[in-house]
Design a protein around this motif. Structure first.
Motif, PDB file in Angstrom:
ATOM      1  N   GLY A   1       0.777  -1.235   0.000  1.00 29.43           N
ATOM      2  CA  GLY A   1       0.000   0.000   0.000  1.00 29.43           C
ATOM      3  C   GLY A   1       0.803   1.277   0.000  1.00 29.43           C
ATOM      4  N   TYR A   2       2.074   1.220   0.390  1.00 27.19           N
ATOM      5  CA  TYR A   2       2.897   2.426   0.499  1.00 27.19           C
ATOM      6  C   TYR A   2       2.915   3.190  -0.825  1.00 27.19           C
ATOM      7  CZ  TYR A   2       7.123   5.311   0.868  1.00 27.19           C
ATOM      8  OH  TYR A   2       8.019   6.356   0.850  1.00 27.19           O
ATOM      9  N   GLY A   3       2.534   4.461  -0.765  1.00 25.80           N
ATOM     10  CA  GLY A   3       2.497   5.291  -1.955  1.00 25.80           C
ATOM     11  C   GLY A   3       1.241   5.138  -2.781  1.00 25.80           C
ATOM     12  N   ARG A   4       0.421   4.142  -2.484  1.00 26.47           N
ATOM     13  CA  ARG A   4      -0.804   3.897  -3.243  1.00 26.47           C
ATOM     14  C   ARG A   4      -2.051   4.185  -2.418  1.00 26.47           C
ATOM     15  NH1 ARG A   4       2.519  -0.732  -4.583  1.00 26.47           N
ATOM     16  NH2 ARG A   4       3.219  -0.563  -6.758  1.00 26.47           N
ATOM     17  N   VAL A   5      -1.979   3.863  -1.134  1.00 23.40           N
ATOM     18  CA  VAL A   5      -3.101   4.039  -0.212  1.00 23.40           C
ATOM     19  C   VAL A   5      -2.596   4.855   0.974  1.00 23.40           C
ATOM     20  CG1 VAL A   5      -4.720   2.843   1.298  1.00 23.40           C
ATOM     21  CG2 VAL A   5      -4.128   1.847  -0.911  1.00 23.40           C
ATOM     22  N   PRO A   6      -3.309   5.902   1.388  1.00 23.14           N
ATOM     23  CA  PRO A   6      -2.849   6.702   2.531  1.00 23.14           C
ATOM     24  C   PRO A   6      -2.672   5.836   3.774  1.00 23.14           C
ATOM     25  CG  PRO A   6      -4.633   7.819   1.379  1.00 23.14           C
ATOM     26  CD  PRO A   6      -4.545   6.447   0.790  1.00 23.14           C
ATOM     27  N   ILE A   7      -1.590   6.075   4.495  1.00 29.76           N
ATOM     28  CA  ILE A   7      -1.322   5.351   5.737  1.00 29.76           C
ATOM     29  C   ILE A   7      -1.838   6.197   6.892  1.00 29.76           C
ATOM     30  CG2 ILE A   7       0.451   4.340   7.210  1.00 29.76           C
ATOM     31  CD1 ILE A   7       2.209   4.069   4.710  1.00 29.76           C
ATOM     32  N   PRO A   8      -2.839   5.713   7.622  1.00 28.12           N
ATOM     33  CA  PRO A   8      -3.437   6.531   8.678  1.00 28.12           C
ATOM     34  C   PRO A   8      -2.461   6.778   9.831  1.00 28.12           C
ATOM     35  CG  PRO A   8      -4.824   4.635   8.126  1.00 28.12           C
ATOM     36  CD  PRO A   8      -3.490   4.403   7.496  1.00 28.12           C
ATOM     37  N   ASP A   9      -2.704   7.874  10.547  1.00 26.74           N
ATOM     38  CA  ASP A   9      -1.995   8.085  11.800  1.00 26.74           C
ATOM     39  C   ASP A   9      -2.407   6.989  12.787  1.00 26.74           C
ATOM     40  OD1 ASP A   9      -0.758  10.352  10.866  1.00 26.74           O
ATOM     41  OD2 ASP A   9      -2.315  11.704  11.594  1.00 26.74           O
ATOM     42  N   GLY A  10      -1.577   6.761  13.759  1.00 26.17           N
ATOM     43  CA  GLY A  10      -1.884   5.756  14.770  1.00 26.17           C
ATOM     44  C   GLY A  10      -0.958   4.567  14.723  1.00 26.17           C
ATOM     45  N   CYS A  11      -0.235   4.406  13.605  1.00 26.39           N
ATOM     46  CA  CYS A  11       0.729   3.310  13.524  1.00 26.39           C
ATOM     47  C   CYS A  11       1.959   3.650  14.364  1.00 26.39           C
ATOM     48  CB  CYS A  11       1.148   3.069  12.080  1.00 26.39           C
ATOM     49  SG  CYS A  11      -0.212   2.666  10.967  1.00 26.39           S
ATOM     50  N   ASP A  12       2.550   2.625  14.935  1.00 24.47           N
ATOM     51  CA  ASP A  12       3.795   2.788  15.686  1.00 24.47           C
ATOM     52  C   ASP A  12       4.995   2.301  14.889  1.00 24.47           C
ATOM     53  OD1 ASP A  12       2.609   3.647  18.308  1.00 24.47           O
ATOM     54  OD2 ASP A  12       1.630   1.700  18.103  1.00 24.47           O
TER      55      ASP A  12
END
Length: 359
Positions: free
Chosen positions: A168-179
């Motif tokens: 998904g990197y660069g294709r789908v937004p990565i939400p905040d909240g990941c560590d």
């Protein structure tokens, strides 16, 4: 050959090749050396690091690794406590979690579309779990998990949250909240042999590799060439985001129009549209691949090919062994032309129709 296996790997972007070339040909310095040539190599590494970080949340650091497998291993083994993860995760997550010498692994089920259903309550014990791991975009069926909600549930249980963002990197937004976020260069038109782990500020991981601590928790001499290739690929993903999304969507529409009578595996709503996993009752996939040798496509994950076992992802979403074994995965992207896709799908459909007639 027409290449429709973008989930296994992607073609190297010409711009990434050009960014790597000077460091392969003339500039061979160690980026950890203090002399001028070493400092120049270090500068190239840091430019690449900044390019990778621009597609990730703020408030963390990018550590280069040998690939996503190392990044996932480090994230999982570097946290103390039990692990919870989705049954449809990549083997790099499932096998790493099951190898831990302590505790146990909790498997989170999905609905028939491959998603962790928000209507199904799953909870972690208040103590004991150190990590929840979930894939942003599934490599086999392309579904997009509700990462923000899963991260919130992990934090409510006192656990860290790891996002496998390889597809998904660069294709789908990565939400905040990941560590912790793992990614790979060769899935975004970069070189093989390099990936990265994003670590949120304040998160501490036990080292996986020991030696020189060149990356602050990760030891090993970095390749300026590979770093430059990943950086260039990440920069292109950002600059071409709108164009790439529109192109992939057009190809998705073309594919669906020409695949009447096939069943899509996984959610069609919550999905990256460069991944189409489909099945047809009674299809002999091995024969199909033999009859379509000029087309590169997959019967499942490249990492599990040759095992003889039906896909654990397709089994986890409720398919029978026969249904899983009659499924194929088509993957396309930036460099796939409409004419190539039409030719490939028409060839696949004709070969599948011939099997049905012969039967």
């Amino acid at each position: 050959m027409i290449y429709l296996d973008y989930q296994a790997t992607t073609p190297l972007a010409p711009e990434a090749f050009e960014a790597m070339l000077p460091w392969l040909k003339d500039q061979h310095a160690n980026p950890h050396s203090p002399h001028r040539a070493g400092r120049a190599a270090k500068a190239a590494v840091e430019v690449a690091r900044a390019d990778v970080a621009r597609l990730l949340p703020p408030g963390g650091r990018v550590v280069f690794t040998s690939g996503a497998t190392e990044a996932l291993n480090w994230a999982i083994k570097g946290v103390v406590g039990d692990v919870a993860t989705i049954a449809t995760e990549h083997a790099a997550v499932l096998d790493t979690a099951s190898s831990l010498p302590f505790g146990h692994v909790q498997s989170i089920g999905t609905d028939g579309g491959g998603l962790v259903d928000p209507r199904i309550e799953w909870t972690l014990p208040e103590a004991g779990f150190g990590l929840v791991a979930a894939m942003l975009v599934n490599n086999e069926i392309g579904v997009i998990q509700p990462i923000a909600a899963l991260a919130a549930q992990a934090h409510a249980a006192g656990a860290l949250f790891l996002c496998d963002a390889v597809q998904g990197y660069g294709r789908v937004p990565i939400p905040d909240g990941c560590d912790l976020i793992a990614l790979s260069a060769h899935k975004i038109h970069g070189p093989k042999g390099i990936g990265a782990l994003w670590i949120r500020d304040g998160v501490e991981l036990a080292p996986l590799l020991h030696g020189g601590d060149q990356e602050g928790g990760r030891s090993g001499t970095l390749s300026p060439a590979l770093c430059a290739g990943l950086g260039a690929a990440a920069r292109l993903m950002r600059e071409r985001a709108g164009e790439d999304v529109a192109h992939v969507a057009r190809l998705w529409g073309i594919a669906l129009d020409r695949l009447q009578g096939w069943t899509i595996n996984g959610s069609t709503e919550h999905r990256y549209r460069g991944n189409l996993n489909i099945r047809r009752d009674g299809l002999d996939v091995n024969r199909l691949m033999s009859d379509c040798r000029n087309i590169a496509f997959s019967a499942g994950s490249a990492c599990a090919s040759g095992s003889g076992r039906p896909s654990h992802v397709l089994k986890a979403i409720g398919l029978s062994d026969a249904e899983a074994r009659s499924s194929i995965r088509l993957g396309w992207g930036r460099y796939t032309t409409e004419a190539e896709l039409i030719e490939a799908i028409d060839t696949i459909v004709a070969a599948a129709d011939a099997q049905r007639i012969a039967a």
